[in-house]
Design a protein around this motif. Sequence first.
Motif, PDB file in Angstrom:
ATOM      1  N   LEU A  80      34.080  38.508  36.778  1.00 19.75           N
ATOM      2  CA  LEU A  80      32.718  37.995  36.662  1.00 19.75           C
ATOM      3  C   LEU A  80      32.160  38.123  35.248  1.00 19.75           C
ATOM      4  N   PRO A  81      32.265  39.303  34.597  1.00 23.99           N
ATOM      5  CA  PRO A  81      31.794  39.373  33.197  1.00 23.99           C
ATOM      6  C   PRO A  81      32.553  38.424  32.277  1.00 23.99           C
ATOM      7  N   THR A  82      33.847  38.245  32.537  1.00 26.27           N
ATOM      8  CA  THR A  82      34.633  37.333  31.700  1.00 26.27           C
ATOM      9  C   THR A  82      34.134  35.900  31.833  1.00 26.27           C
ATOM     10  N   VAL A  83      33.881  35.481  33.063  1.00 32.30           N
ATOM     11  CA  VAL A  83      33.377  34.121  33.292  1.00 32.30           C
ATOM     12  C   VAL A  83      32.011  33.929  32.636  1.00 32.30           C
ATOM     13  N   LEU A  84      31.127  34.921  32.794  1.00 33.19           N
ATOM     14  CA  LEU A  84      29.795  34.824  32.176  1.00 33.19           C
ATOM     15  C   LEU A  84      29.898  34.799  30.655  1.00 33.19           C
ATOM     16  N   HIS A  85      30.798  35.614  30.097  1.00 33.22           N
ATOM     17  CA  HIS A  85      30.973  35.631  28.639  1.00 33.22           C
ATOM     18  C   HIS A  85      31.461  34.278  28.135  1.00 33.22           C
ATOM     19  N   ILE A  86      32.437  33.710  28.822  1.00 31.64           N
ATOM     20  CA  ILE A  86      32.952  32.403  28.409  1.00 31.64           C
ATOM     21  C   ILE A  86      31.871  31.332  28.530  1.00 31.64           C
ATOM     22  N   ALA A  87      31.094  31.402  29.618  1.00 30.31           N
ATOM     23  CA  ALA A  87      30.085  30.369  29.856  1.00 30.31           C
ATOM     24  C   ALA A  87      28.942  30.436  28.855  1.00 30.31           C
ATOM     25  N   PHE A  88      28.464  31.652  28.577  1.00 31.42           N
ATOM     26  CA  PHE A  88      27.264  31.777  27.743  1.00 31.42           C
ATOM     27  C   PHE A  88      27.558  32.008  26.269  1.00 31.42           C
ATOM     28  N   VAL A  89      28.799  32.307  25.909  1.00 29.70           N
ATOM     29  CA  VAL A  89      29.134  32.523  24.501  1.00 29.70           C
ATOM     30  C   VAL A  89      30.055  31.424  23.985  1.00 29.70           C
ATOM     31  N   TRP A  90      31.237  31.320  24.567  1.00 24.83           N
ATOM     32  CA  TRP A  90      32.212  30.380  24.030  1.00 24.83           C
ATOM     33  C   TRP A  90      31.828  28.930  24.308  1.00 24.83           C
ATOM     34  N   VAL A  91      31.407  28.649  25.528  1.00 27.17           N
ATOM     35  CA  VAL A  91      31.049  27.267  25.849  1.00 27.17           C
ATOM     36  C   VAL A  91      29.850  26.810  25.023  1.00 27.17           C
ATOM     37  N   THR A  92      28.838  27.661  24.918  1.00 29.11           N
ATOM     38  CA  THR A  92      27.656  27.283  24.125  1.00 29.11           C
ATOM     39  C   THR A  92      27.993  27.158  22.639  1.00 29.11           C
ATOM     40  N   ALA A  93      28.892  28.022  22.134  1.00 28.64           N
ATOM     41  CA  ALA A  93      29.286  27.921  20.727  1.00 28.64           C
ATOM     42  C   ALA A  93      30.024  26.613  20.466  1.00 28.64           C
ATOM     43  N   LEU A  94      30.964  26.272  21.342  1.00 29.55           N
ATOM     44  CA  LEU A  94      31.690  25.018  21.175  1.00 29.55           C
ATOM     45  C   LEU A  94      30.765  23.813  21.341  1.00 29.55           C
ATOM     46  N   ALA A  95      29.793  23.928  22.259  1.00 27.18           N
ATOM     47  CA  ALA A  95      28.824  22.845  22.430  1.00 27.18           C
ATOM     48  C   ALA A  95      27.980  22.660  21.176  1.00 27.18           C
ATOM     49  N   SER A  96      27.613  23.759  20.530  1.00 32.16           N
ATOM     50  CA  SER A  96      26.833  23.673  19.285  1.00 32.16           C
ATOM     51  C   SER A  96      27.636  22.987  18.187  1.00 32.16           C
ATOM     52  N   VAL A  97      28.936  23.310  18.118  1.00 30.42           N
ATOM     53  CA  VAL A  97      29.788  22.651  17.117  1.00 30.42           C
ATOM     54  C   VAL A  97      29.848  21.157  17.369  1.00 30.42           C
ATOM     55  N   ALA A  98      29.991  20.770  18.633  1.00 25.85           N
ATOM     56  CA  ALA A  98      30.046  19.345  18.962  1.00 25.85           C
ATOM     57  C   ALA A  98      28.714  18.652  18.684  1.00 25.85           C
ATOM     58  N   LEU A  99      27.608  19.311  19.032  1.00 25.00           N
ATOM     59  CA  LEU A  99      26.293  18.704  18.825  1.00 25.00           C
ATOM     60  C   LEU A  99      25.929  18.590  17.353  1.00 25.00           C
ATOM     61  N   ALA A 100      26.584  19.379  16.487  1.00 27.09           N
ATOM     62  CA  ALA A 100      26.283  19.319  15.058  1.00 27.09           C
ATOM     63  C   ALA A 100      26.613  17.960  14.459  1.00 27.09           C
ATOM     64  N   PHE A 101      27.441  17.181  15.137  1.00 29.38           N
ATOM     65  CA  PHE A 101      27.826  15.850  14.644  1.00 29.38           C
ATOM     66  C   PHE A 101      27.075  14.739  15.386  1.00 29.38           C
ATOM     67  N   THR A 102      25.975  15.101  16.027  1.00 32.61           N
ATOM     68  CA  THR A 102      25.205  14.123  16.793  1.00 32.61           C
ATOM     69  C   THR A 102      23.723  14.268  16.479  1.00 32.61           C
ATOM     70  N   THR A 103      22.950  13.344  17.016  1.00 32.26           N
ATOM     71  CA  THR A 103      21.490  13.474  17.040  1.00 32.26           C
ATOM     72  C   THR A 103      21.070  13.535  18.498  1.00 32.26           C
ATOM     73  N   TRP A 104      20.165  14.473  18.806  1.00 29.74           N
ATOM     74  CA  TRP A 104      19.725  14.650  20.192  1.00 29.74           C
ATOM     75  C   TRP A 104      18.363  15.313  20.187  1.00 29.74           C
ATOM     76  N   ASN A 105      17.439  14.752  20.946  1.00 28.04           N
ATOM     77  CA  ASN A 105      16.098  15.324  21.042  1.00 28.04           C
ATOM     78  C   ASN A 105      15.952  16.270  22.231  1.00 28.04           C
ATOM     79  N   GLY A 106      17.044  16.484  22.970  1.00 28.55           N
ATOM     80  CA  GLY A 106      17.019  17.420  24.087  1.00 28.55           C
ATOM     81  C   GLY A 106      16.546  16.835  25.392  1.00 28.55           C
ATOM     82  N   ILE A 107      16.228  15.550  25.418  1.00 28.42           N
ATOM     83  CA  ILE A 107      15.730  14.901  26.647  1.00 28.42           C
ATOM     84  C   ILE A 107      16.786  13.918  27.137  1.00 28.42           C
ATOM     85  N   GLY A 108      17.539  14.316  28.146  1.00 28.56           N
ATOM     86  CA  GLY A 108      18.558  13.435  28.712  1.00 28.56           C
ATOM     87  C   GLY A 108      19.780  13.322  27.836  1.00 28.56           C
TER      88      GLY A 108
END
Length: 326
Positions: A49-77
């Motif tokens: 359970l801690p491993t899944v939470l760590h991956i979800a809230f740390v690694w997934v969000t970090a990789l998502a931030s890297v991907a979003l850095a090459f986009t434009t998004w206002n956070g709505i949809g």
Amino acid sequence: MTTDTLTKEHEDEVALPQGAKPPKERNVQGHRRLLTRRDRVTLGLMAGLPTVLHIAFVWVTALASVALAFTTWNGIGFDSIHWVGLQNFRELLTQNPQFWPAVQHNIVWFVVLILIPTPMGLFLAVQLDKKIRFSRVYQTAFFLPVILSMAVIGFIWQLVYNPDTGLINSVIGANEPGHYIDWIGDPDLNLWAILVAASWRHTGYMMILYLAGLKGVDPSLREASALDGATEWQAFKHVTFPVLRPTNTIVLVVTIIESLRAFDLVYVFNKGAQGSELLSILITNNIIGESSRIGYGSAIAVVLLVISLIVIIPYLVATFRKERRS
């Protein structure tokens, strides 16, 4: 069948009391089965359970931030996400007037922390390591700011820097009308005022790290240097300080990380107003500000991540190599 074999079988039969059950057979590896199915399920949940939470809230969000850095998004949809490539980075490096001042302030933050509270923490650790009277009380007093959250430290120092009733202005006589010193609002002073508060906390942190490192100094080396007529400074320079080399590496890495992730204290003081901009403040202002630019804020976060990895990866590589050699 030989006589020795018969004797051994007879001894095995005599060793067991009457009515006693023979011991359980061991498995092929020669070990008993220690974990039941319930134990395995419990351990799986506790570790999984801690491993899944760590991956979800740390690694997934970090990789998502890297991907979003090459986009434009206002956070709505998710339909409003548009790929722009390196446009955010080009704008960040060439068109944002706050980016380079923020980088400079992060560098200043590191230089101040490494030059003032770090030597102070080492000095306090050396003095407290001498087993002076009430050393535990002093350790608690100096370490107390580390226990407090950055928000609480910010509120405390806001009272100290208050232009009307603050301690500093009252002591230097700058709390009269027309003679106020606005430590937090003045762009030329606010960064240094915040750094004083950060140094107050960082000193106790460094003291504890160095106290732990001083425990690894062999007392016989100090005794030998004293017998050779070495002064206290010479003993520290040639005996104690070389032993603290691993601790110095940890202190350097910790200080760099502290200077890069500095956010709470600045945000509590003045929300990163002019003169105290930091990279972390720029990320927050762009992602959750009035004009939400999640892609642009993610680009700043990626820059901060790269700078952090440049520092952290060599330290981890050196640590793993040392463990393999040992």
